[in-house]
Scaffold this motif. Sequence first.
Motif, PDB file in Angstrom:
ATOM      1  N   ALA A 112       0.853  -1.185   0.000  1.00 50.76           N
ATOM      2  CA  ALA A 112       0.000   0.000   0.000  1.00 50.76           C
ATOM      3  C   ALA A 112       0.888   1.234   0.000  1.00 50.76           C
ATOM      4  N   GLU A 116      -2.714   4.816   5.991  1.00 46.81           N
ATOM      5  CA  GLU A 116      -4.098   5.209   5.692  1.00 46.81           C
ATOM      6  C   GLU A 116      -4.630   4.430   4.484  1.00 46.81           C
ATOM      7  N   ASP A 117      -3.834   4.330   3.444  1.00 46.26           N
ATOM      8  CA  ASP A 117      -4.210   3.578   2.250  1.00 46.26           C
ATOM      9  C   ASP A 117      -4.468   2.109   2.596  1.00 46.26           C
ATOM     10  N   TYR A 118      -3.614   1.546   3.439  1.00 39.93           N
ATOM     11  CA  TYR A 118      -3.794   0.147   3.850  1.00 39.93           C
ATOM     12  C   TYR A 118      -5.080  -0.021   4.654  1.00 39.93           C
ATOM     13  N   GLY A 119      -5.362   0.933   5.555  1.00 35.03           N
ATOM     14  CA  GLY A 119      -6.590   0.866   6.353  1.00 35.03           C
ATOM     15  C   GLY A 119      -7.835   0.875   5.481  1.00 35.03           C
ATOM     16  N   ILE A 120      -7.839   1.706   4.473  1.00 35.05           N
ATOM     17  CA  ILE A 120      -8.978   1.759   3.550  1.00 35.05           C
ATOM     18  C   ILE A 120      -9.098   0.445   2.784  1.00 35.05           C
ATOM     19  N   PHE A 121      -7.964  -0.088   2.335  1.00 27.13           N
ATOM     20  CA  PHE A 121      -7.966  -1.371   1.632  1.00 27.13           C
ATOM     21  C   PHE A 121      -8.504  -2.488   2.527  1.00 27.13           C
ATOM     22  N   ARG A 123     -10.603  -2.182   5.103  1.00 32.09           N
ATOM     23  CA  ARG A 123     -12.038  -1.967   5.321  1.00 32.09           C
ATOM     24  C   ARG A 123     -12.864  -2.295   4.085  1.00 32.09           C
ATOM     25  N   ASP A 124     -12.411  -1.780   2.930  1.00 31.08           N
ATOM     26  CA  ASP A 124     -13.237  -1.867   1.728  1.00 31.08           C
ATOM     27  C   ASP A 124     -13.026  -3.125   0.893  1.00 31.08           C
TER      28      ASP A 124
END
Length: 153
Positions: A112, A116-121, A123-124
């Motif tokens: 990622a 932050e990008d990893y967290g969104i990945f 979750r989504d």
Amino acid sequence: MDLDKTDRAILMALQADGRATNASVAESVGLSETPCARRLKRLEADGYIEAYRAVLSRQALGLGLMAFTQVRFGVHSRELSDRFEREIQAIPRIVSCHNVSGSADYLLLVVARDLEDYGIFMRDVLRTLPGVTAVESMLSLGEVKRNAGLPLL
């Protein structure tokens, strides 16, 4: 087929530099070009060499975060595992996936841009995959050894 010393040397040379010319490989293993080319074709045909590819820089591509992600299923069925495995094939940021023994069902290597990008990945995408009931991540603090090729035992 058993690999002899020269076959192993050819494979090692190509692991070190997949763009090496036949002439440079031949020279490094002490063969002339024609016998080296024949051996190389045989190694490819026999499946010792699966592919040639470039190794890209994560940093240059802006992929500064690498996470080892354990995925657990609540229900274990062949159909669910097959669906999960099919879906992860289409997700480029999952660099590798292994079906493992132990407390997790799968171990993924995910890249990622940042946390932050990893967290969104997570979750989504990851948490919405078929069968996934738990996800645990271990973030890489630094790469000590990169895939240097397979040992030729």
